[in-house]
Every structure is written in structure tokens, then in C-alpha cells.
Design a protein around this motif. Sequence first.
Motif, PDB file in Angstrom:
ATOM      1  N   ASN A  22       0.824  -1.206   0.000  1.00 46.27           N
ATOM      2  CA  ASN A  22       0.000   0.000   0.000  1.00 46.27           C
ATOM      3  C   ASN A  22       0.860   1.259   0.000  1.00 46.27           C
ATOM      4  O   ASN A  22       0.560   2.223  -0.712  1.00 46.27           O
ATOM      5  CB  ASN A  22      -0.955  -0.017   1.201  1.00 46.27           C
ATOM      6  N   PHE A  32      -5.708   2.484   8.770  1.00 48.85           N
ATOM      7  CA  PHE A  32      -6.334   1.189   8.568  1.00 48.85           C
ATOM      8  C   PHE A  32      -6.809   0.651   9.906  1.00 48.85           C
ATOM      9  O   PHE A  32      -6.323   1.050  10.952  1.00 48.85           O
ATOM     10  CB  PHE A  32      -5.364   0.189   7.914  1.00 48.85           C
ATOM     11  N   ALA A  68     -12.102  -3.682   2.067  1.00 50.39           N
ATOM     12  CA  ALA A  68     -11.440  -2.382   1.854  1.00 50.39           C
ATOM     13  C   ALA A  68     -10.853  -1.843   3.162  1.00 50.39           C
ATOM     14  O   ALA A  68     -11.286  -0.819   3.670  1.00 50.39           O
ATOM     15  CB  ALA A  68     -12.412  -1.387   1.231  1.00 50.39           C
ATOM     16  N   ASN A  74      -7.050   0.809  -1.881  1.00 52.55           N
ATOM     17  CA  ASN A  74      -7.449  -0.589  -1.743  1.00 52.55           C
ATOM     18  C   ASN A  74      -7.403  -1.363  -3.054  1.00 52.55           C
ATOM     19  O   ASN A  74      -6.921  -2.489  -3.086  1.00 52.55           O
ATOM     20  CB  ASN A  74      -8.847  -0.687  -1.118  1.00 52.55           C
TER      21      ASN A  74
END
Length: 158
Positions: A22, A32, A68, A74
Motif C-alpha cells: 500500500n 487502517f 477495503a 485498496n
Amino acid sequence: METRPKPSKLSYLTVQDILWINLQVTKKTNRFNYATLEEATYYQYAYGDSDELVSQASRFLRGFLKLAPLSEGNEATAFVAFAAFLMLNEHQLDVADDRAVEWFRRGSFGSPITQLEHGHSHSDAVRDVVMHVLQAYPRTVSELSGRSVAVIVDGAIH
């Protein structure tokens, strides 16, 4: 292509690998929920014997997208992780970069996946495999992450 026996043990991406992917695709640290990210990452595994790579990779991609878990990136993270998971286990995604976004959004995650020829596998290091995916799919990663098309120079996305 010669048929090879299934690998006795699959290689998996960790939560930390997903976070690193990511970071590579968004170029920033994103928020997150750890429990959700862990659940999304564990979609790689199957119940019982965990050796059906293509179905597990497809399940991972669908599950990750459904949950997600990251505040941004994502789709791009899921795509790169999916392709890296395949490559770590001597398979590859056989779709051109200029057609991969359409393939991804159509949800045809079981095809076109091919087995790499024996002796032609890539490094087992996650970093090497992820960098290979990023270099092979710059347009796809850029579009899925909502960024302009990136240029890769010396292994770094600019």
C-alpha cells in the motif's frame, strides 16, 4: 506446457507485506483498522488443505476488495498483492497492462493465470516480486490508486 505437481506449501503475504505494498502504490502511510486488514489478508488461505492457488488468489482479491481495510489505495493494493501472491507461488497474471484495469473491474479473477515454466520462477523475496508487478503494470496501478501514470526508474515510482 509440462504439468508439474502442486507445491507442497504455498507462500503467503503477511499483513506487513500488504502495508508495504500500500505504501508503494499510494506513496504515503494510510490509516487502517488492524483487525479488518488482518481478515482481508487472511483471505489468501483456504479451509482445510491450503493448496488451490488460483481459487485462493481469487478469493483473496474479492475478500480484500469487499473489506477495503485501508483508507486509500485498496484497489491498487489488492491488484499488486494478488499478482505478487501468484508470482510467489510460480504463477503469473497473463494480461497486458493496458487491458488489466478492464480485466480487474470485470472481476475475472480466475483467468488468465498461467503457471510459470519450471526454472523460470522469480525470487521468493516479496520485495522483488512486488517491484516486478509494479514495473509490469504501471498504468493499472496508477489508475486503480487514482494517481496519474507513474514512471519507474531504478525500481522507484516517480
